[in-house]
Design an enzyme around this catalytic site. Structure first.
Site, PDB file in Angstrom:
ATOM      1  N   ASN A 182       0.806  -1.224   0.000  1.00 56.39           N
ATOM      2  CA  ASN A 182       0.000   0.000   0.000  1.00 56.39           C
ATOM      3  C   ASN A 182       0.839   1.274   0.000  1.00 56.39           C
ATOM      4  O   ASN A 182       0.448   2.259  -0.616  1.00 56.39           O
ATOM      5  CB  ASN A 182      -1.036  -0.011   1.123  1.00 56.39           C
ATOM      6  CG  ASN A 182      -0.425  -0.041   2.482  1.00 56.39           C
ATOM      7  OD1 ASN A 182       0.655  -0.616   2.660  1.00 56.39           O
ATOM      8  ND2 ASN A 182      -1.060   0.566   3.455  1.00 56.39           N
ATOM      9  N   GLU A 228       3.814  -3.929  12.282  1.00 52.65           N
ATOM     10  CA  GLU A 228       2.887  -2.826  11.986  1.00 52.65           C
ATOM     11  C   GLU A 228       1.741  -3.451  11.207  1.00 52.65           C
ATOM     12  O   GLU A 228       1.921  -3.870  10.066  1.00 52.65           O
ATOM     13  CB  GLU A 228       3.577  -1.746  11.139  1.00 52.65           C
ATOM     14  CG  GLU A 228       4.722  -1.030  11.821  1.00 52.65           C
ATOM     15  CD  GLU A 228       4.287  -0.088  12.926  1.00 52.65           C
ATOM     16  OE1 GLU A 228       3.075   0.026  13.197  1.00 52.65           O
ATOM     17  OE2 GLU A 228       5.177   0.529  13.543  1.00 52.65           O
ATOM     18  N   CYS A 251      -3.397   1.981   6.415  1.00 52.84           N
ATOM     19  CA  CYS A 251      -3.655   1.346   7.715  1.00 52.84           C
ATOM     20  C   CYS A 251      -4.242   2.349   8.712  1.00 52.84           C
ATOM     21  O   CYS A 251      -4.876   1.947   9.680  1.00 52.84           O
ATOM     22  CB  CYS A 251      -2.369   0.738   8.255  1.00 52.84           C
ATOM     23  SG  CYS A 251      -1.019   1.912   8.271  1.00 52.84           S
ATOM     24  N   GLU A 259       7.952   2.439  15.331  1.00 54.16           N
ATOM     25  CA  GLU A 259       8.928   2.836  14.317  1.00 54.16           C
ATOM     26  C   GLU A 259       8.973   4.356  14.283  1.00 54.16           C
ATOM     27  O   GLU A 259       8.172   5.038  14.930  1.00 54.16           O
ATOM     28  CB  GLU A 259       8.509   2.289  12.955  1.00 54.16           C
ATOM     29  CG  GLU A 259       8.586   0.781  12.888  1.00 54.16           C
ATOM     30  CD  GLU A 259       8.379   0.253  11.489  1.00 54.16           C
ATOM     31  OE1 GLU A 259       7.221   0.135  11.061  1.00 54.16           O
ATOM     32  OE2 GLU A 259       9.381  -0.029  10.814  1.00 54.16           O
TER      33      GLU A 259
END
Ligand code: NAD
Length: 454
Positions: A132, A230, A264, A433
């Site tokens: 994505n 993630e 997301c 992150e």
């Protein structure tokens, strides 16, 4: 045995490239090369490592337009978005380069000697990326891992390996040592699985679906391999009646339509206080209908196609025929198009209201008061992002604290900045992150005690 992946342009369904997929044997060979390259890299002077990463950033900067157009071709992103994404890779490399000479250990007061900690690189890092946001997400793992003295093996998604392969070429052009950053395109259950299983890979940084993330976490557990996850999201956009309703309504479409909803952090649950519901919907409907969907290369386009036919079918399956909805437009003909859709009258526990659709689809649900809003916001297994719209600063802080998610924004939908930490609560992930501590996630802490008594 090696085989080939055809890379399709999602806006036209034309084949834009054919890429040879890596096998488990290719991964083995890459690990051997990366291990040698990492030793030399870790031994180099920190200032030299920082300089090379800055050169890598500068080389990416010189190729922003080329990288962006490649991303439009393989992923269907709008050109404006793709330019931002390539720029984000440059910024991540620059930010990480600034950390190389600031990766400080500590000196801790103890009796009988001196105690210091060292932050040592882990070794070879496996970065497994989704389709994505192919470029930024590859760089989220790669830039800080390299800066902390590691080598990186990047496995891009099957559908989007082209920008990753180009970035590896640019790294070499910039003077990064050979084999320090290698890209292994290929299937998740072949090349990706081989990275996860390989004893020579010290850590896996995985971004993708919660389903695959759970499997990878279990496989890493077997070797006590370090892992950052993630994963998915189903983020709320909470609009209180005391907000600037016009601003909230006008900001809502792109909060779940950006990247065709394949984000997301997409705010796919629009929660609106009942007393402002009618006014909000009156403003939302024309704003959704006005979103320009079409050719990603056209500057006016706000939303492009979905990534693939299978993703299109998946999204379609979530939207019941004849359901009450606000619908935007989408092109007909070739390409994987789905119109912007806001479902009204959906039950809060319906699959489309609780599962990650990963397409341009949101549900709108009314709530009564602050407590009700927080209950609805938290009624999901995910906890990645969320937005709170209100003019009451106390309420903004109370609700931001009460929502169990890693990235909240007030009167805004912004979630990701390279300089601030990013990651999920609950089943949205594990670890963080980006941000000031990004490099530390790619190190082991070693404690050394030196006696002064001898
Ligand atoms: P996916 O889980 O299908 O694939 C992600 C990557 O994992 C791909 O490179 C794939 O080839 C690889 N993979 C698949 N099976 C594997 C296995 N058995 N072993 C090792 N690797 C394997 O996800 P996707 O469909 O590419 O991406 C969409 C998902 O990513 C969505 O759920 C989205 O929410 C999530 N995502 C999360 C974030 C975040 O930061 N939280 C960011 C972007 C995307």
């Amino acid at each position: 045995m090696s085989y080939e992946h055809h890379i399709l342009n999602p806006a036209t369904e034309e084949v834009v490239a054919t890429v040879t997929a890596s096998t488990a044997a290719d991964v083995d060979a890459a690990v051997v090369r990366a291990t040698a390259a990492q030793r030399a890299w870790a031994a180099a002077a920190p200032a030299d490592r920082a300089r090379l990463l800055r050169r890598f950033a500068a080389t990416v900067d010189e190729h922003i337009e080329e990288l962006a157009r490649l991303e439009v071709r393989e992923a269907g992103h709008t050109l404006g978005n793709a330019r931002w994404e390539a720029g984000n890779v440059r910024d991540l490399l620059d930010f990480a380069a600034g950390g190389v000479e600031r990766l400080n250990g500590r000196q801790i007061p103890v009796a009988g000697g001196l105690d210091i900690t060292l932050l040592e690189p882990l070794g070879v890092i496996g970065v497994i990326a989704p389709w994505n946001f192919p470029m930024p997400i590859a760089a989220w793992g790669t830039a800080p891992a390299l800066a902390a003295g590691n080598a990186v093996l990047l496995k891009p998604a099957e559908t989007t390996p082209l920008t990753a392969l180009r970035l590896a070429e640019l790294a070499r052009e910039a003077g990064l040592p050979e084999h320090l950053f290698q890209v292994l395109p290929g299937a998740g259950d072949v090349a990706g699985h081989a990275l996860v299983e390989h004893p020579g890979v010290a850590k896996i940084v995985f971004t993708g679906s919660t389903r695959v993330g759970k499997r990878i976490m279990a496989e890493c557990a077997d070797r006590v391999k370090r892992v950052t996850l993630e994963l998915g999201g189903k983020s709320p956009n909470i609009v209180f009646a005391d907000a600037d309703i016009e601003a909230a309504a006008l900001a809502t479409p792109m909060s779940f339509l950006d990247n065709s909803g394949q984000d997301c952090c997409a705010r796919t649950r629009i929660l609106v206080q009942r007393t402002a519901y009618d006014r909000f919907m009156e403003l939302l409907a024309p704003a959704v209908e006005a979103v320009v969907v079409g050719d990603p290369l056209d500057d006016k386009t706000q939303m492009g196609p979905l990534i693939s036919r299978s993703q299109l079918e998946r999204v379609r399956a979530y939207v019941p025929q004849g359901a009450d909805a606000i619908r935007g437009s989408a092109p007909e003909g070739p390409g994987f198009w789905f119109p912007p859709t806001v479902l009204t009258g959906t039950a809060p526990d319906a699959p489309v209201a609780t599962e990650e659709v990963f397409g341009p689809v949101a549900v709108v649900l009314p709530f009564d008061d602050e407590q009700d809003a927080v209950r609805l916001a938290n009624a999901t297994e995910y906890g990645l992002s969320g937005s709170v719209w209100t003019r009451d600063i106390g309420r903004a802080l109370r609700v931001s604290r009460a929502v169990r998610a890693g990235n909240l924004s007030v009167n805004s939908h912004s979630s990701v900045r390279y300089s601030t930490p990013f990651g999920g609560y609950k089943q949205s992930g594990l670890g963080r992150e980006l941000g000031p501590d990004a490099l530390t996630a790619f190190t082991e802490t070693k404690n050394i005690f030196i006696s002064t008594e001898a």
